[in-house]
Design an enzyme around this catalytic site. Structure first.
Site, PDB file in Angstrom:
ATOM      1  N   LYS A  40       9.725 -10.720 -12.917  1.00 56.00           N
ATOM      2  CA  LYS A  40      10.448 -10.446 -11.680  1.00 56.00           C
ATOM      3  C   LYS A  40       9.463 -10.142 -10.557  1.00 56.00           C
ATOM      4  O   LYS A  40       8.278  -9.933 -10.788  1.00 56.00           O
ATOM      5  CB  LYS A  40      11.408  -9.275 -11.869  1.00 56.00           C
ATOM      6  N   ARG A 132      20.924   4.662 -13.865  1.00 53.77           N
ATOM      7  CA  ARG A 132      20.747   3.587 -12.890  1.00 53.77           C
ATOM      8  C   ARG A 132      21.861   2.565 -13.062  1.00 53.77           C
ATOM      9  O   ARG A 132      22.714   2.424 -12.188  1.00 53.77           O
ATOM     10  CB  ARG A 132      19.354   2.950 -13.035  1.00 53.77           C
ATOM     11  N   HIS A 162      16.823   1.034 -20.860  1.00 55.28           N
ATOM     12  CA  HIS A 162      15.496   1.176 -20.256  1.00 55.28           C
ATOM     13  C   HIS A 162      14.996   2.595 -20.475  1.00 55.28           C
ATOM     14  O   HIS A 162      15.709   3.567 -20.197  1.00 55.28           O
ATOM     15  CB  HIS A 162      15.537   0.863 -18.764  1.00 55.28           C
ATOM     16  N   ARG A 221       9.995  -5.753 -23.895  1.00 47.02           N
ATOM     17  CA  ARG A 221       9.942  -6.363 -22.566  1.00 47.02           C
ATOM     18  C   ARG A 221       8.580  -6.019 -21.957  1.00 47.02           C
ATOM     19  O   ARG A 221       8.320  -4.866 -21.588  1.00 47.02           O
ATOM     20  CB  ARG A 221      11.076  -5.835 -21.682  1.00 47.02           C
ATOM     21  N   TYR A 265      -7.418   1.762  16.174  1.00 45.18           N
ATOM     22  CA  TYR A 265      -6.267   2.404  16.804  1.00 45.18           C
ATOM     23  C   TYR A 265      -6.334   3.921  16.619  1.00 45.18           C
ATOM     24  O   TYR A 265      -6.687   4.430  15.556  1.00 45.18           O
ATOM     25  CB  TYR A 265      -4.965   1.899  16.176  1.00 45.18           C
ATOM     26  N   CYS A 312      -5.332  -2.267  10.466  1.00 43.96           N
ATOM     27  CA  CYS A 312      -4.523  -2.944  11.490  1.00 43.96           C
ATOM     28  C   CYS A 312      -3.551  -3.913  10.819  1.00 43.96           C
ATOM     29  O   CYS A 312      -3.595  -4.142   9.616  1.00 43.96           O
ATOM     30  CB  CYS A 312      -5.430  -3.701  12.453  1.00 43.96           C
ATOM     31  N   MET A 313      -2.701  -4.528  11.599  1.00 36.43           N
ATOM     32  CA  MET A 313      -1.749  -5.477  11.045  1.00 36.43           C
ATOM     33  C   MET A 313      -2.455  -6.637  10.352  1.00 36.43           C
ATOM     34  O   MET A 313      -2.030  -7.088   9.282  1.00 36.43           O
ATOM     35  CB  MET A 313      -0.829  -6.026  12.148  1.00 36.43           C
ATOM     36  N   ASP A 314      -3.551  -7.123  10.962  1.00 40.75           N
ATOM     37  CA  ASP A 314      -4.202  -8.327  10.455  1.00 40.75           C
ATOM     38  C   ASP A 314      -5.675  -8.144  10.126  1.00 40.75           C
ATOM     39  O   ASP A 314      -6.328  -9.105   9.708  1.00 40.75           O
ATOM     40  CB  ASP A 314      -4.089  -9.456  11.492  1.00 40.75           C
TER      41      ASP A 314
END
Length: 367
Positions: A40, A132, A162, A221, A265, A312-314
């Protein structure tokens, strides 16, 4: 696949041989005779189709995913075995479940009633204490009644639970896990004459630490350990199980700064001496965690360089003072020197979240 320009910005390398080794080593260390590979969340960020195909070639025929989109992606990519959806699927998708031969988890009696008589393959979740999803194991007579009732309205092929603290070594958690297993065993024995082929309660940690304590099902699992990471940072994994993922980037720019200058920043880093700084074109939009600002570290040419300033973002900035570093040099963000588990420990989360959080704009390269 991807252009060289994409690859030389930020990329993940996944070692499929290590995945297979992890699977084989785990299988040797658990009592369970069958492994259900949990792929998953795009195989925890590693690439579900590629991982599942590699495991299928090794004889794995049981797979688990989170949702119908993940299940259909596997089926249309050539995965032939059992595919179990561990969570919710909208009732209007029932026809897709049948068409693609996908097994749906029944979350409770109400959900089972809504999805009944549609020809669906299914397994009941049993709630043994995680609270759950699942039928309440504290009322085993009720669980038996519902399982038997709906075994006539579904192609019912299993039940599972689980174990929520099987990765924790405290006496309290050990006791709770044993209670969970006992509750599940009680229900499994009550419906054993239904001859359900898939009866399972062991997750990665459960299989490793508790498989000798239960004779139910013979299935584990295998999730996070398949990828070489620990269910809990304190766990000791069998020798040879290692992370299969490395995350890399490059040096895009080098700059000298002087004592007293600030970086990034918020000006959160102030140089205490003259420094050489490198800019690396990976940031939090790629999944590199902002909590690593002024905390994390990377590897360049065998040397470790700390992150300076905010992520930073990038982009990130790193201190390469005294390091032989040049533009275009490869930078390792996650690797043997600093694993996803190590990062998680430093910022107060779990390794699962680190690898699952690497964004889709970071290409995966398979070795």
């Amino acid at each position: 696949m991807y252009s060289d320009s994409h690859l030389k910005r930020s990329w993940v390398e996944v070692d499929l041989r290590q995945i297979i080794d992890n699977y084989k080593i785990y299988k040797r260390n658990v009592k369970s005779c069958k492994i259900m590979a949990v792929v998953k969340a795009d195989a925890y960020g590693h690439g579900s189709v590629q991982i599942a195909n590699a495991l299928q070639l090794e004889g794995v025929s049981l797979f688990a995913v989170s949702n119908i989109e993940e299940a259909i992606e596997l089926r249309t990519s050539g995965i032939k075995g059992e595919i179990l959806i561990l969570g919710y699927t909208p009732t209007e998708c029932a026809e897709k479940l049948v068409k693609n031969n996908i097994t749906q988890t029944l979350l409770d009696e109400s959900y089972a009633r809504m999805m009944a008589d549609k020809g669906i393959k299914a397994q009941f979740a049993i709630d043994t204490g995680m609270n759950r999803i699942g039928l309440d194991a504290d009322n085993p007579e009720y669980c038996e009644e519902i399982i038997r009732k709906y075994s006539e309205q579904y192609e019912l092929n299993g039940i599972f639970t689980h174990l929520c603290v099987s990765d924790t070594d405290s006496e309290e958690c050990k006791c709770f896990t044993k209670q969970q297993i006992e509750k599940f065993e009680d229900i499994a024995k009550r419906v054993e004459n239904l001859k359900l082929p898939y009866v399972h309660c062991m997750n990665s940690a459960g299989g490793l630490f508790y498989s000798t304590k239960s004779n139910i099902g013979g299935i584990a699992r295998l999730g996070i350990i398949l990828y070489g990471l620990k269910p809990d940072y304190t766990n000791e994994l069998p020798d040879g199980i290692k992370p299969a993922l490395k995350w890399k980037s490059v040096i895009a720019m080098l700059k000298k700064i002087h004592v007293g200058e600030t970086i990034g920043y918020g000006r959160t880093y102030i140089a205490e001496h003259d420094m050489k700084i490198a800019t690396v074109p990976t940031g939090y939009a790629d999944g590199y965690r902002r909590e690593l600002s002024n905390t994390g570290r990377v590897e360049i040419n065998g040397s470790v360089a700390p992150i300076v300033g905010r992520v930073c973002m990038d982009q990130i900035m790193i201190d390469v003072t005294g390091i032989d570093a040049n533009c275009g040099d490869e930078v390792t963000l996650i690797g043997d020197f600093y694993t996803a588990d190590d990062i998680a420990q430093d910022i107060g989360t779990i390794g699962y979240e680190i690898v699952c959080g690497i964004s889709k704009r970071v290409p995966r390269i398979y070795k």
